[in-house]
Write a protein that holds these residues in place. Structure first.
Motif, PDB file in Angstrom:
ATOM      1  N   UNK A  71       0.823  -1.107   0.002  1.00 36.22           N
ATOM      2  CA  UNK A  71       0.061  -0.035   0.021  1.00 36.22           C
ATOM      3  C   UNK A  71       0.673   1.301   0.068  1.00 36.22           C
ATOM      4  N   UNK A  72       2.036   1.147   0.816  1.00 35.64           N
ATOM      5  CA  UNK A  72       2.996   2.251   0.842  1.00 35.64           C
ATOM      6  C   UNK A  72       3.385   2.778  -0.521  1.00 35.64           C
ATOM      7  N   UNK A  73       3.476   1.827  -1.437  1.00 35.13           N
ATOM      8  CA  UNK A  73       4.239   1.951  -2.872  1.00 35.13           C
ATOM      9  C   UNK A  73       2.994   2.155  -3.847  1.00 35.13           C
ATOM     10  N   UNK A  74       1.597   2.136  -3.426  1.00 30.30           N
ATOM     11  CA  UNK A  74       0.575   2.282  -4.331  1.00 30.30           C
ATOM     12  C   UNK A  74       0.439   3.722  -4.976  1.00 30.30           C
ATOM     13  N   UNK A  76      -1.477   6.560  -7.647  1.00 29.49           N
ATOM     14  CA  UNK A  76      -2.897   6.712  -8.257  1.00 29.49           C
ATOM     15  C   UNK A  76      -2.829   5.892  -9.730  1.00 29.49           C
ATOM     16  N   UNK A  77      -1.570   6.120 -10.319  1.00 32.30           N
ATOM     17  CA  UNK A  77      -1.364   5.527 -11.534  1.00 32.30           C
ATOM     18  C   UNK A  77      -1.432   3.752 -11.706  1.00 32.30           C
ATOM     19  N   UNK A  78      -0.690   3.143 -10.503  1.00 37.07           N
ATOM     20  CA  UNK A  78      -0.843   1.912 -10.203  1.00 37.07           C
ATOM     21  C   UNK A  78      -2.262   1.284  -9.944  1.00 37.07           C
ATOM     22  N   UNK A  79      -3.013   2.298  -9.116  1.00 32.83           N
ATOM     23  CA  UNK A  79      -4.157   1.846  -8.801  1.00 32.83           C
ATOM     24  C   UNK A  79      -5.082   1.894 -10.042  1.00 32.83           C
ATOM     25  N   UNK A  80      -5.159   2.495 -11.022  1.00 28.54           N
ATOM     26  CA  UNK A  80      -5.569   3.085 -11.952  1.00 28.54           C
ATOM     27  C   UNK A  80      -5.773   1.470 -12.915  1.00 28.54           C
ATOM     28  N   UNK A  81      -5.158   0.897 -12.636  1.00 30.73           N
ATOM     29  CA  UNK A  81      -4.767  -0.565 -13.692  1.00 30.73           C
ATOM     30  C   UNK A  81      -5.925  -1.113 -13.237  1.00 30.73           C
ATOM     31  N   UNK A  82      -6.210  -1.303 -11.988  1.00 29.55           N
ATOM     32  CA  UNK A  82      -7.452  -2.232 -11.743  1.00 29.55           C
ATOM     33  C   UNK A  82      -8.663  -1.540 -12.084  1.00 29.55           C
ATOM     34  N   UNK A  83      -8.727  -0.131 -11.886  1.00 28.42           N
ATOM     35  CA  UNK A  83     -10.147   0.431 -11.957  1.00 28.42           C
ATOM     36  C   UNK A  83     -10.244   0.439 -13.377  1.00 28.42           C
ATOM     37  N   UNK A  84      -9.205   0.640 -14.475  1.00 31.85           N
ATOM     38  CA  UNK A  84      -9.571   0.425 -15.802  1.00 31.85           C
ATOM     39  C   UNK A  84      -9.744  -0.907 -16.251  1.00 31.85           C
ATOM     40  N   UNK A  85      -8.921  -1.929 -15.679  1.00 33.85           N
ATOM     41  CA  UNK A  85      -9.104  -3.162 -16.379  1.00 33.85           C
ATOM     42  C   UNK A  85     -10.356  -4.082 -15.500  1.00 33.85           C
ATOM     43  N   UNK A  86     -10.128  -4.316 -14.476  1.00 33.84           N
ATOM     44  CA  UNK A  86     -11.214  -5.209 -13.569  1.00 33.84           C
ATOM     45  C   UNK A  86     -12.162  -4.759 -13.194  1.00 33.84           C
ATOM     46  N   UNK A  87     -12.398  -3.373 -13.063  1.00 33.06           N
ATOM     47  CA  UNK A  87     -13.544  -2.837 -12.750  1.00 33.06           C
ATOM     48  C   UNK A  87     -14.358  -2.343 -13.949  1.00 33.06           C
ATOM     49  N   UNK A  88     -13.655  -1.084 -14.788  1.00 40.94           N
ATOM     50  CA  UNK A  88     -14.350  -0.387 -15.754  1.00 40.94           C
ATOM     51  C   UNK A  88     -14.461  -1.470 -16.827  1.00 40.94           C
ATOM     52  N   UNK A 120      -1.940  -9.049   1.982  1.00 40.41           N
ATOM     53  CA  UNK A 120      -1.153  -8.135   1.992  1.00 40.41           C
ATOM     54  C   UNK A 120      -0.812  -7.660   0.475  1.00 40.41           C
ATOM     55  N   UNK A 121      -0.471  -6.549   0.171  1.00 48.18           N
ATOM     56  CA  UNK A 121      -0.303  -6.039  -1.193  1.00 48.18           C
ATOM     57  C   UNK A 121      -1.388  -6.530  -2.371  1.00 48.18           C
ATOM     58  N   UNK A 122      -2.740  -6.436  -1.669  1.00 45.76           N
ATOM     59  CA  UNK A 122      -4.077  -6.716  -2.584  1.00 45.76           C
ATOM     60  C   UNK A 122      -5.125  -5.914  -2.391  1.00 45.76           C
ATOM     61  N   UNK A 123      -4.751  -4.360  -1.916  1.00 41.91           N
ATOM     62  CA  UNK A 123      -5.956  -3.401  -1.510  1.00 41.91           C
ATOM     63  C   UNK A 123      -6.320  -2.978  -2.861  1.00 41.91           C
ATOM     64  N   UNK A 124      -5.432  -2.722  -4.208  1.00 36.87           N
ATOM     65  CA  UNK A 124      -6.145  -2.207  -5.164  1.00 36.87           C
ATOM     66  C   UNK A 124      -6.692  -3.180  -5.766  1.00 36.87           C
ATOM     67  N   UNK A 125      -6.367  -4.474  -5.900  1.00 36.45           N
ATOM     68  CA  UNK A 125      -7.437  -5.467  -6.588  1.00 36.45           C
ATOM     69  C   UNK A 125      -8.459  -5.819  -5.669  1.00 36.45           C
ATOM     70  N   UNK A 126      -8.556  -5.585  -4.453  1.00 40.36           N
ATOM     71  CA  UNK A 126      -9.777  -5.686  -3.634  1.00 40.36           C
ATOM     72  C   UNK A 126     -10.745  -4.642  -3.874  1.00 40.36           C
ATOM     73  N   UNK A 127     -10.075  -3.466  -3.966  1.00 46.88           N
ATOM     74  CA  UNK A 127     -10.900  -2.174  -4.606  1.00 46.88           C
ATOM     75  C   UNK A 127     -11.981  -2.715  -5.768  1.00 46.88           C
TER      76      UNK A 127
END
Length: 199
Positions: A71-74, A76-88, A120-127
């Motif tokens: 999470x400390x290395x996450x 906005x750009x890295x988080x956007x990967x899951x938003x653009x692919x898995x979610x959107x 651990x390390x799964x916060x963006x995917x969980x979102x």
């Protein structure tokens, strides 16, 4: 039934195709080497896929990427990967595919255990997973023409332990064939707005 499987080359996608092809006509979609090509992060690509394929009875999404990392290395750009692919990307398969699915048909999307049982390390995917689940639950009450929508939430796969095992210590891995059975239930059953947990 005529079933479009997006992400057909992946571990889950292959298991879904194997299980459903015994009784149904399957159209395999993916980035390369499938019956039809699609990039779920591109609206134009999704539209082109539906135009190429024509009317279907069901759409299965067994695809969608997300970033794994502390999470400390996450960023906005890295988080956007899951938003653009898995979610959107998956949501757009529904929004742009409503007219392609016949009356009484169905959509089945993919979520994942991390939204319910964090790692651990799964916060963006969980979102992203949680967003897909919420969309399915809410969209089900507005789907037109008797179209159903569900999602399948897999645990870590036995077949993927070499790659993902270190992230999922203490989790009881499941075979891809068991996950495919949940997709089968969604497509051939009668429920809507459900998230089928394969834990």
């Amino acid at each position: 039934m005529r079933i479009l499987v997006v992400g057909a080359s992946g571990t889950v996608g292959q298991a879904v195709v194997a299980q459903l092809s015994e009784r149904h006509e399957i159209i395999r979609a993916g980035r390369t080497g499938m019956d039809v090509q699609v990039d779920i992060m591109s609206e134009d690509s999704i539209r082109s896929m539906y135009e190429t394929v024509g009317p279907v009875d069901a759409v299965i999404s067994a695809t969608g990427g997300a970033h794994f990392g502390p999470l400390t290395n996450l960023t906005p750009a890295l988080n956007q990967i899951g938003i653009d692919s898995k979610l959107k990307g998956q949501v757009n398969l529904v929004l742009l595919g409503l007219d392609a699915v016949r009356d009484g048909g169905s959509f089945t999307l993919t979520t994942g255990i991390m939204m319910d049982d964090p790692i651990r390390q799964g916060a963006s995917a969980a979102l992203a997973n949680g967003g897909v689940k919420a969309f399915v639950h809410a969209a089900a009450i507005e789907m037109p023409r008797g179209i159903r929508i569900n999602s399948v939430s897999p645990n870590v796969l036995i077949e993927s332990l070499d790659k993902y095992g270190p992230f999922f210590r203490g989790f009881e891995a499941v075979p891809a064939s068991r996950v495919a059975t949940a997709f089968e239930k969604s497509v051939e059953g009668a429920q809507t707005g459900q998230n089928y947990e394969v834990y």
